[in-house]
Design an enzyme around this catalytic site. Structure first.
Site, PDB file in Angstrom:
ATOM      1  N   HIS A 146     -24.583  27.595 -28.874  1.00  0.00           N
ATOM      2  CA  HIS A 146     -25.749  28.059 -29.387  1.00  0.00           C
ATOM      3  C   HIS A 146     -26.691  28.759 -28.256  1.00  0.00           C
ATOM      4  O   HIS A 146     -27.694  29.539 -28.642  1.00  0.00           O
ATOM      5  CB  HIS A 146     -26.954  27.329 -30.069  1.00  0.00           C
ATOM      6  CG  HIS A 146     -26.274  26.340 -31.402  1.00  0.00           C
ATOM      7  ND1 HIS A 146     -25.848  27.285 -32.508  1.00  0.00           N
ATOM      8  CD2 HIS A 146     -25.978  25.205 -31.713  1.00  0.00           C
ATOM      9  CE1 HIS A 146     -25.352  26.716 -33.490  1.00  0.00           C
ATOM     10  NE2 HIS A 146     -25.480  25.384 -33.016  1.00  0.00           N
ATOM     11  N   ASP A 185     -16.841  24.587 -34.589  1.00  0.00           N
ATOM     12  CA  ASP A 185     -17.981  23.879 -34.840  1.00  0.00           C
ATOM     13  C   ASP A 185     -18.478  24.065 -36.155  1.00  0.00           C
ATOM     14  O   ASP A 185     -18.380  25.378 -36.652  1.00  0.00           O
ATOM     15  CB  ASP A 185     -18.928  24.092 -33.670  1.00  0.00           C
ATOM     16  CG  ASP A 185     -20.020  23.346 -33.717  1.00  0.00           C
ATOM     17  OD1 ASP A 185     -20.361  22.385 -33.010  1.00  0.00           O
ATOM     18  OD2 ASP A 185     -21.032  23.463 -34.655  1.00  0.00           O
ATOM     19  N   HIS A 187     -21.453  24.667 -36.969  1.00  0.00           N
ATOM     20  CA  HIS A 187     -22.520  25.810 -36.660  1.00  0.00           C
ATOM     21  C   HIS A 187     -21.957  27.151 -36.216  1.00  0.00           C
ATOM     22  O   HIS A 187     -21.132  26.974 -35.581  1.00  0.00           O
ATOM     23  CB  HIS A 187     -23.571  25.163 -35.935  1.00  0.00           C
ATOM     24  CG  HIS A 187     -24.141  23.986 -36.363  1.00  0.00           C
ATOM     25  ND1 HIS A 187     -23.654  22.740 -35.921  1.00  0.00           N
ATOM     26  CD2 HIS A 187     -25.176  23.705 -37.348  1.00  0.00           C
ATOM     27  CE1 HIS A 187     -24.536  21.647 -36.457  1.00  0.00           C
ATOM     28  NE2 HIS A 187     -25.206  22.340 -37.314  1.00  0.00           N
ATOM     29  N   ASP A 278     -18.200  18.509 -35.811  1.00  0.00           N
ATOM     30  CA  ASP A 278     -19.324  18.056 -36.825  1.00  0.00           C
ATOM     31  C   ASP A 278     -18.866  18.717 -38.171  1.00  0.00           C
ATOM     32  O   ASP A 278     -19.795  18.639 -39.066  1.00  0.00           O
ATOM     33  CB  ASP A 278     -20.828  18.806 -36.398  1.00  0.00           C
ATOM     34  CG  ASP A 278     -20.590  20.259 -35.648  1.00  0.00           C
ATOM     35  OD1 ASP A 278     -19.855  20.893 -35.766  1.00  0.00           O
ATOM     36  OD2 ASP A 278     -21.713  20.592 -35.177  1.00  0.00           O
TER      37      ASP A 278
HETATM   38  N1  Q9C Z   1     -33.817  21.610 -39.132  1.00  0.00           N
HETATM   39  C1  Q9C Z   1     -24.593  21.845 -32.308  1.00  0.00           C
HETATM   40  O1  Q9C Z   1     -23.666  21.239 -33.084  1.00  0.00           O
HETATM   41  N2  Q9C Z   1     -30.475  21.191 -36.137  1.00  0.00           N
HETATM   42  N3  Q9C Z   1     -25.715  21.971 -32.487  1.00  0.00           N
HETATM   43  C2  Q9C Z   1     -31.760  21.336 -36.167  1.00  0.00           C
HETATM   44  C3  Q9C Z   1     -33.515  21.601 -37.878  1.00  0.00           C
HETATM   45  C4  Q9C Z   1     -29.671  21.551 -34.921  1.00  0.00           C
HETATM   46  C5  Q9C Z   1     -26.276  21.681 -33.416  1.00  0.00           C
HETATM   47  C6  Q9C Z   1     -32.202  21.232 -37.741  1.00  0.00           C
HETATM   48  C7  Q9C Z   1     -28.317  21.540 -34.938  1.00  0.00           C
HETATM   49  C8  Q9C Z   1     -27.841  22.026 -33.615  1.00  0.00           C
HETATM   50  C9  Q9C Z   1     -23.874  22.209 -30.920  1.00  0.00           C
HETATM   51 ZN    ZN Z   2     -22.561  22.032 -34.431  1.00  0.00          ZN
END
Ligand code: Q9C
Ligand code: ZN
Length: 654
Positions: A146, A185, A187, A278
């Site tokens: 990210h 991943d 995301h 994930d």
């Molecule tokens: N509503 C990785 O898996 N979530 N990052 C925030 C806010 C962040 C995930 C939720 C998720 C980041 C590397």
């Molecule tokens: Zn992730």
């Protein structure tokens, strides 16, 4: 000279592993629970250790990345922030600074961990590129994908994979011209996408939950229409899930119909995997269902490219058990030392096909292979298992040579190959088969005895299913199995099972019954069986030709799991065989530790034969003489004895 265990060690693939407990010193400053915590890499390392993995790998110690490499993808401003954020002078401001960013925390250990994470991925990437290592797994945190040029976000500080990718591009002497980044991943890898947006040397592929832009990082950047720009157009590929709950079948469908065809065309020199776990079953953030088996298949399919030069860098993954088990499954694939065993749900979601078709459409002008339409039978998703009564005598003849009505064939293929490319058969080269049917190499290491009591007791007839060819009593030539090596041993054995003849006519033999074996034993009975020792891969090819009339499959009919349950339950009926007369695979015990399998009808079919619902019938002359030929040819019985044996089986009531 014979190879021994010492020389074998040298044949093994050199797999690099990096883990460093200093990367555990990055954690939330207030001690608050956070999914991205030190236990993640600890759990992975403990799991690998208890599986004896590190001893079989090249374990490297982590080094901090040098700024010059980080500067290739991050701004001076970003570098200064990450470098200094853990120093004393930031103690009072650290938390306030973190709060300015999206899903970021900092503590005293963050800078060092971030430099080690990037440095670790850099180090193994360079070694894999040089060929010092075949492949590697960097067990790092904080994650990276990210992180943008001037912005840490989503638990990510340095974009580790992007830093390593830039090193490959900048060190021309490494000879790396084309890099495939696979970001699995759950995301979207927004940071990595931006960094190589216009660069055709880097093919960035990300499959992620998107939900039309509402899933983290919640922007349109992860949409499938984001394909890159300028010279990089077509070299950015997003597969955005419309919903959660995606599992192995969904991911493997994307592999088979998007990623693998493109990779074949792109021919990367190296592959870097942004390996977040994930999307794993049980992950608290991802809500998907990929199993360790799914991850190992996804990886295995990629190992066919770039001579297996694969670097895996940990990204997300927040269920410690799923995370550790999935990483273990992947490292075992990198080590190439174990057949992959497992099962997945059969079908992708309907939405998965919609997404795949949209992605293919979007990219088809850049990757012409995607222009082909997906067969409609493939996309007809969660088709319920096809029910065809066993008394449907038009479906199959005695030896199961399938009489194909085209609807039926479609139905069979839906079941046989729910999520892989069609038309992979004997004509394809081995490479394609290895990519699209990795079950072959898995199953080629296990032997079984295929026990026959019918016309396959004639060796020349049975060999047609292995070597190809046609003998009398065959309606068409056989293609043979993909592995054409003859049976390793042939053995005759008697079993306390009842041989009988049923059905009034078959397509191959005309009027008269064909042989069945009662699945249950009875001490009064005695049947002669000819056992061929073949591999489980060949067994599948025999079943496909004999009972399904096809070699056209990318998943096995009878795999190691089926073998296991056959050995436990004594018989099983694989779904794809259910339409036929010989759909019951019966485990008949073992010979020298190798399982003996035969094909016959089910117990309930036997009841139907007894009750008269199905017809018992003496064999046709030609069929009987094929059996006699088998028994006599093996010098097992005299002709008179063989005839008496068959006469008794066809006249004694069940
Ligand atoms: N509503 C990785 O898996 N979530 N990052 C925030 C806010 C962040 C995930 C939720 C998720 C980041 C590397
Ligand atoms: Zn992730």
């Amino acid at each position: 000279m014979e190879s021994n265990s010492d020389t074998k060690t040298e044949d093994r693939r050199r797999v690099g592993l990096i883990y460093d407990e200093r990367m555990c010193r990055h954690f939330t400053p207030d001690g608050e629970d956070h999914p991205e915590n030190p236990n993640r890499i600890l759990a992975i390392w403990n799991k690998l250790q208890s599986a004896g993995i590190p001893q079989r790998c090249v374990v490297l110690s982590a080094k901090e990345a040098e700024d010059e490499y980080i500067a290739a993808v991050h701004t001076k401003n970003h570098i200064d922030l990450i470098k200094n954020i853990s120093s004393k002078k930031f103690d009072s401001r650290r938390e306030r600074i973190a709060a300015k960013y999206n899903s970021i925390y900092f503590n005293e250990g963050s800078s060092e961990a971030a430099y080690l994470a990037a440095g670790s991925v850099l180090q193994v990437t360079e070694k894999v590129a040089k060929g010092v290592l075949d492949s590697a797994f960097a067990i790092v945190r904080p994650p990276g994908h990210h992180a943008e040029e001037n912005e840490p976000m989503g638990f990510c500080l340095h974009n580790n994979v992007a830093v390593a990718t830039s090193l490959l591009l900048n060190k021309r002497e490494l000879g790396i011209n084309k890099i495939l980044i696979v970001d699995w991943d759950v995301h979207h890898g927004n940071g990595t996408q931006k960094m190589f947006w216009k660069d055709p040397r880097v093919l960035f592929f990300s499959v992620h939950r998107h939900e039309f832009g509402s899933f983290y990082p919640a922007s349109d950047d992860g949409s499938h229409i984001m394909i890159g720009e300028g010279p990089g157009a077509g070299f950015n590929i997003n597969v955005p899930w419309e919903n959660g709950r995606c599992g192995d079948a969904d991911y493997l469908a994307v592999w088979d119909h998007v990623l693998i065809p493109i990779a074949k065309d792109f021919r990367p020199d190296i592959i870097i995997i942004s390996a977040g776990f994930d999307a794993a079953v049980g992950d608290p953030l991802g809500g998907c269902r990929v199993t360790p088996y799914g991850y190992s298949m996804m990886l295995k399919k990629l190992m066919k490219f770039a001579q297996g030069k694969i670097v895996m860098a940990l990204e997300g993954g927040y269920n410690l058990d799923s995370l550790a088990n999935s990483v273990l499954a992947c490292v075992e694939v990198l080590l190439e030392d174990k057949p992959i065993v497992g099962t997945s749900e059969a079908y992708p979601f309907e939405s998965t096909w919609r997404v795949i078709e949209a992605v293919r459409e979007e990219l088809s002008s850049f990757w012409p292979i995607l222009k082909d339409e997906l067969p409609s039978k493939l996309i007809s998703k969660q088709a319920p298992p096809i029910q065809i009564s066993t008394s449907d005598s038009d479906v199959e003849d005695d030896d199961g040579t399938h009489i194909v009505s085209s609807d039926l064939e479609k139905a069979v293929q839906d079941v046989v190959q729910p999520f892989s490319e069609l038309r992979i058969g004997v004509d394809s080269n081995d490479d394609v088969n290895a990519i699209c049917a990795p079950w072959r190499s898995e199953l080629s290491n296990t032997d079984v005895w295929y026990a026959t009591y019918g016309s396959n007791m004639c060796k020349s007839r049975f060999l047609c299913y292995i070597e190809g060819g046609q003998v009398e009593g065959m309606r068409k030539p056989c293609t043979g199995s993909l592995d054409k090596s003859p049976p390793k041993e042939i053995l005759w054995k008697t079993f306390s099972h009842r041989l009988f003849f049923g059905r009034d006519q078959t397509k191959t033999w005309g009027h008269g019954g064909v042989a069945f074996l009662h699945p249950e034993s009875n001490s009064q009975d005695k049947a002669y069986l000819c056992l061929y020792r073949i591999t489980l891969e060949q067994f599948n090819d025999v079943l496909l030709q004999e009972y399904i009339s096809s070699l056209d499959t990318s998943s096995p009919v009878f795999d190691l799991t089926d073998l296991d349950s056959a050995m436990k339950k004594r018989y099983i009926s694989p779904d794809v065989l259910k339409r036929g007369w010989y759909h019951n695979v019966v485990y008949m015990g073992n010979e020298n530790g190798i399982p003996i399998l035969t094909m016959t009808c089910t117990l309930s079919d036997v009841e139907s034969f007894k009750s008269g619902k199905f017809q018992l019938c003496a064999p046709a002359k030609e069929y009987a003489s094929a059996l006699v030929r088998g028994l006599v040819g093996a010098k097992l019985l005299s002709e008179e004895e063989a005839l008496a044996y068959i006469l008794e089986a066809s006249t004694k009531p069940l």
